[in-house]
Design an enzyme around this catalytic site. Sequence first.
Site, PDB file in Angstrom:
ATOM      1  CG  ASP A  29      11.805   1.926  -6.009  1.00  0.00           C
ATOM      2  OD1 ASP A  29      12.477   1.102  -5.677  1.00  0.00           O
ATOM      3  OD2 ASP A  29      10.554   2.101  -5.686  1.00  0.00           O
TER       4      ASP A  29
ATOM      5  CB  SER B 189       6.656  -2.801  -4.561  1.00  0.00           C
ATOM      6  OG  SER B 189       5.880  -2.180  -3.989  1.00  0.00           O
TER       7      SER B 189
ATOM      8  CG  HIS C 189      10.493   0.150  -2.420  1.00  0.00           C
ATOM      9  ND1 HIS C 189       9.900   0.411  -3.533  1.00  0.00           N
ATOM     10  CD2 HIS C 189       9.259  -0.885  -1.963  1.00  0.00           C
ATOM     11  CE1 HIS C 189       8.732   0.038  -3.826  1.00  0.00           C
ATOM     12  NE2 HIS C 189       8.445  -0.894  -2.689  1.00  0.00           N
TER      13      HIS C 189
ATOM     14  N   GLY D 229       2.127  -4.916  -1.534  1.00  0.00           N
ATOM     15  CA  GLY D 229       2.613  -6.538  -2.097  1.00  0.00           C
ATOM     16  C   GLY D 229       2.895  -6.443  -3.734  1.00  0.00           C
TER      17      GLY D 229
END
Length: 259
Positions: free
Chosen positions: A110, A210, A66, A208
């Site tokens: 992800d 991820s 993402h 911030g």
Amino acid sequence: MSCLGAFTGLFSCMVLLIVHSSDGSEIIRGTEVKPHSLPYMALLLTTNHSCGGILIDKSWVLTAAHCKDIKTVWLGVHSIKANEDNSRQVRKVQKRVPHPCYDNVTRDNDIMLLKLGKSVKETKTVKCLKLGDAIREPAAGTSCMVAGWGQTNNRVKSMSDVLMSVNVTVVDRVKCNSAEYYNCKPVITSGMICAGSDGKNRADTCQGDSGGPLVCSGGLVGVTSFGKGCGLIRKPGVYSYLTVKQLKWIKKTMKKSDI
């Protein structure tokens, strides 16, 4: 592969970045790491958001799927604002390869690979964190480390200038899916790991962070994916677990691209 279920001026501007996304994580109740003690950490910035990443090969960075529109990778960074020309290596992203089965609703798979336009040179401040062939899932109660430059509290919506880390505690998946925790919204699958508070002390990642690492017993186990709020005891951070299947995809992708 089938899917089951569904420099300087630009860099200075990015220092002032305000993070609005609800995805990802910040380091809550963490501490500043010893400068360059995590030499595999990558800082990924765009004009809209920030993410972390992990240098797993001289030409490849692992992050979250993402984390969109990443064009440049900074390595060897400790303080964003400091003059660290002697330690940093900056690379353009040649190719972004999100997992083909990534689902932005369920948050499954992800993870994403970034192919660097030029290989890095391994130094004291820039080093790869190599992946094994299999990673044992950490048991509930295991203490693991997370790190990043994300927010450090819920009130100040800006990045940390320096790299921060904190130890988080793995939460049993059944408990994490229970009504008191995520209530299966979304479902915490076998491809995810919950980790956060030990039940007393708050510890978490947030906006911030991820794409940053979940490191258990010195090995990379997961990638920071999502959470609800920051530092909530019953809403631990959720990490994409690097299962055998994910490791095979990562290594196959890197090998195929290098041919």
